[in-house]
Write a protein that holds these residues in place. Structure first.
Motif, PDB file in Angstrom:
ATOM      1  N   ARG A   6       0.862  -1.187   0.000  1.00 59.70           N
ATOM      2  CA  ARG A   6       0.000   0.000   0.000  1.00 59.70           C
ATOM      3  C   ARG A   6       0.897   1.235   0.000  1.00 59.70           C
ATOM      4  N   PHE A   7       0.508   2.217  -0.784  1.00 60.39           N
ATOM      5  CA  PHE A   7       1.311   3.430  -0.857  1.00 60.39           C
ATOM      6  C   PHE A   7       0.439   4.596  -1.292  1.00 60.39           C
ATOM      7  N   ASP A   8       1.011   5.797  -1.185  1.00 63.16           N
ATOM      8  CA  ASP A   8       0.331   7.014  -1.603  1.00 63.16           C
ATOM      9  C   ASP A   8       1.332   7.877  -2.374  1.00 63.16           C
ATOM     10  N   GLN A   9       0.914   9.080  -2.763  1.00 63.84           N
ATOM     11  CA  GLN A   9       1.787   9.934  -3.567  1.00 63.84           C
ATOM     12  C   GLN A   9       3.080  10.278  -2.831  1.00 63.84           C
ATOM     13  N   ALA A  10       2.991  10.570  -1.546  1.00 62.14           N
ATOM     14  CA  ALA A  10       4.198  10.896  -0.772  1.00 62.14           C
ATOM     15  C   ALA A  10       5.165   9.711  -0.753  1.00 62.14           C
ATOM     16  N   ALA A  11       4.631   8.513  -0.634  1.00 60.96           N
ATOM     17  CA  ALA A  11       5.484   7.324  -0.644  1.00 60.96           C
ATOM     18  C   ALA A  11       6.136   7.127  -2.002  1.00 60.96           C
ATOM     19  N   VAL A  12       5.412   7.435  -3.063  1.00 56.49           N
ATOM     20  CA  VAL A  12       5.980   7.339  -4.413  1.00 56.49           C
ATOM     21  C   VAL A  12       7.149   8.309  -4.546  1.00 56.49           C
ATOM     22  N   VAL A  13       6.967   9.530  -4.077  1.00 54.87           N
ATOM     23  CA  VAL A  13       8.034  10.535  -4.169  1.00 54.87           C
ATOM     24  C   VAL A  13       9.231  10.115  -3.316  1.00 54.87           C
ATOM     25  N   ARG A  14       8.989   9.648  -2.104  1.00 56.40           N
ATOM     26  CA  ARG A  14      10.096   9.191  -1.246  1.00 56.40           C
ATOM     27  C   ARG A  14      10.849   8.027  -1.879  1.00 56.40           C
ATOM     28  N   ALA A  15      10.111   7.084  -2.445  1.00 59.73           N
ATOM     29  CA  ALA A  15      10.757   5.938  -3.098  1.00 59.73           C
ATOM     30  C   ALA A  15      11.568   6.402  -4.304  1.00 59.73           C
ATOM     31  N   MET A  33      11.123   1.697 -12.541  1.00 60.58           N
ATOM     32  CA  MET A  33      11.901   1.408 -11.328  1.00 60.58           C
ATOM     33  C   MET A  33      11.069   1.630 -10.076  1.00 60.58           C
ATOM     34  N   VAL A  34      10.286   2.704 -10.085  1.00 56.85           N
ATOM     35  CA  VAL A  34       9.457   3.014  -8.922  1.00 56.85           C
ATOM     36  C   VAL A  34       8.352   1.973  -8.788  1.00 56.85           C
ATOM     37  N   ALA A  35       7.741   1.592  -9.906  1.00 59.79           N
ATOM     38  CA  ALA A  35       6.705   0.561  -9.872  1.00 59.79           C
ATOM     39  C   ALA A  35       7.288  -0.748  -9.337  1.00 59.79           C
ATOM     40  N   GLU A  36       8.470  -1.106  -9.798  1.00 62.13           N
ATOM     41  CA  GLU A  36       9.119  -2.323  -9.322  1.00 62.13           C
ATOM     42  C   GLU A  36       9.371  -2.253  -7.816  1.00 62.13           C
ATOM     43  N   HIS A  37       9.750  -1.089  -7.335  1.00 57.12           N
ATOM     44  CA  HIS A  37       9.984  -0.912  -5.898  1.00 57.12           C
ATOM     45  C   HIS A  37       8.744  -1.301  -5.086  1.00 57.12           C
ATOM     46  N   PHE A  38       7.574  -0.923  -5.590  1.00 54.58           N
ATOM     47  CA  PHE A  38       6.332  -1.207  -4.883  1.00 54.58           C
ATOM     48  C   PHE A  38       5.713  -2.551  -5.261  1.00 54.58           C
ATOM     49  N   GLY A  39       6.304  -3.205  -6.257  1.00 51.31           N
ATOM     50  CA  GLY A  39       5.766  -4.492  -6.682  1.00 51.31           C
ATOM     51  C   GLY A  39       4.442  -4.372  -7.403  1.00 51.31           C
ATOM     52  N   VAL A  40       4.289  -3.283  -8.150  1.00 54.53           N
ATOM     53  CA  VAL A  40       3.057  -3.066  -8.916  1.00 54.53           C
ATOM     54  C   VAL A  40       3.407  -2.863 -10.382  1.00 54.53           C
ATOM     55  N   ARG A  41       2.391  -2.933 -11.205  1.00 57.78           N
ATOM     56  CA  ARG A  41       2.589  -2.652 -12.629  1.00 57.78           C
ATOM     57  C   ARG A  41       2.650  -1.139 -12.832  1.00 57.78           C
ATOM     58  N   SER A  44      -0.250   1.428 -12.462  1.00 54.55           N
ATOM     59  CA  SER A  44      -0.736   1.726 -11.108  1.00 54.55           C
ATOM     60  C   SER A  44      -0.170   3.034 -10.573  1.00 54.55           C
ATOM     61  N   LEU A  45       1.043   3.399 -10.997  1.00 53.30           N
ATOM     62  CA  LEU A  45       1.655   4.644 -10.515  1.00 53.30           C
ATOM     63  C   LEU A  45       0.902   5.884 -10.987  1.00 53.30           C
ATOM     64  N   TYR A  46       0.205   5.767 -12.120  1.00 55.27           N
ATOM     65  CA  TYR A  46      -0.505   6.923 -12.656  1.00 55.27           C
ATOM     66  C   TYR A  46      -1.679   7.346 -11.780  1.00 55.27           C
ATOM     67  N   ASN A  47      -2.012   6.547 -10.769  1.00 58.40           N
ATOM     68  CA  ASN A  47      -2.994   6.971  -9.778  1.00 58.40           C
ATOM     69  C   ASN A  47      -2.401   7.991  -8.814  1.00 58.40           C
ATOM     70  N   TYR A  48      -1.067   8.111  -8.815  1.00 57.98           N
ATOM     71  CA  TYR A  48      -0.360   8.965  -7.846  1.00 57.98           C
ATOM     72  C   TYR A  48       0.459  10.075  -8.485  1.00 57.98           C
ATOM     73  N   ALA A  53       7.685  13.411 -15.688  1.00 52.50           N
ATOM     74  CA  ALA A  53       7.942  14.848 -15.528  1.00 52.50           C
ATOM     75  C   ALA A  53       7.387  15.352 -14.196  1.00 52.50           C
ATOM     76  N   GLU A  54       6.178  14.930 -13.844  1.00 55.51           N
ATOM     77  CA  GLU A  54       5.597  15.354 -12.564  1.00 55.51           C
ATOM     78  C   GLU A  54       6.397  14.790 -11.388  1.00 55.51           C
ATOM     79  N   LEU A  55       6.859  13.564 -11.521  1.00 61.81           N
ATOM     80  CA  LEU A  55       7.649  12.958 -10.461  1.00 61.81           C
ATOM     81  C   LEU A  55       8.973  13.693 -10.284  1.00 61.81           C
ATOM     82  N   LYS A  56       9.629  14.047 -11.377  1.00 57.71           N
ATOM     83  CA  LYS A  56      10.883  14.802 -11.290  1.00 57.71           C
ATOM     84  C   LYS A  56      10.646  16.182 -10.687  1.00 57.71           C
TER      85      LYS A  56
END
Length: 189
Positions: A6-15, A33-41, A44-48, A53-56
């Protein structure tokens, strides 16, 4: 693939920040790489985040705020040369400890980017306050900050890239670099 977490946007940024730091460069970071970190496809990251570009952008904001906090913490209770020396060491330490986040802080923000613009203005205001004892005009203070940042960035970039091959103490070289920069600032008074 690892079990999803389970994760949220803040966790995505921290990861992403941790991954970028491990890579040593934000440009090597991928959403996969970030998706792999969370074990998701990846989708799924596009929910966060809307995309890389937004992540950077989020990493630039995080890095800028953290670097400012480190510099401010180093300068507390100090003034003049002592404050700038402490800030220089905090800058170097941050870049060495968080090379990915550091790399995210280097580009000037788009003037329309209110959040990143505000974060960089806080950092600029901090540095201008630290320069007050040098009694520089506003223009000279900006030139002085550009010089100081360029010198620190040059040293840190070479150090991170393994650019100092001669077996000579890097800390002593850095100390001398900072002292030379301070001489330059004092000569502008």
């Amino acid at each position: 693939m690892p079990r999803p977490t389970r994760f949220d946007q803040a966790a995505v940024v921290r990861a992403a920040a941790s991954i970028a730091d491990e890579l040593g460069d934000i440009e090597k970071l991928t959403l996969a790489m970030v998706a792999e970190h969370f074990g998701v496809r990846l989708p799924s990251l596009y929910n966060y985040v809307a995309g890389l570009a937004e992540l950077k952008h989020a990493l630039a904001l995080l890095g800028t705020n953290e670097l400012t906090a480190a510099m401010q913490g180093a300068a507390v209770g100090l003034a003049g040369d002592a404050a700038l020396t402490a800030v220089a060491h905090a800058y170097r330490d941050f870049a060495r400890r968080y090379p990915g986040r550091y790399a995210a802080t280097l580009r000037a923000p788009d003037p329309a980017d209110q959040a990143l613009q505000a974060a960089t203005e806080v950092q600029l205001a901090l540095m201008l306050r630290i320069l007050q004892p040098y009694q520089l005009s506003n223009t000279d203070a900006i030139h002085g900050l550009r010089m100081f940042r360029s010198i620190l960035h040059g040293f840190v970039s070479l150090e991170l890239a393994g650019g100092f091959g001669i077996k000579l103490d890097h800390d002593e070289s850095f100390r001398r670099l900072v002292q030379t920069a301070l001489l330059g600032l004092r000569s502008e008074q």
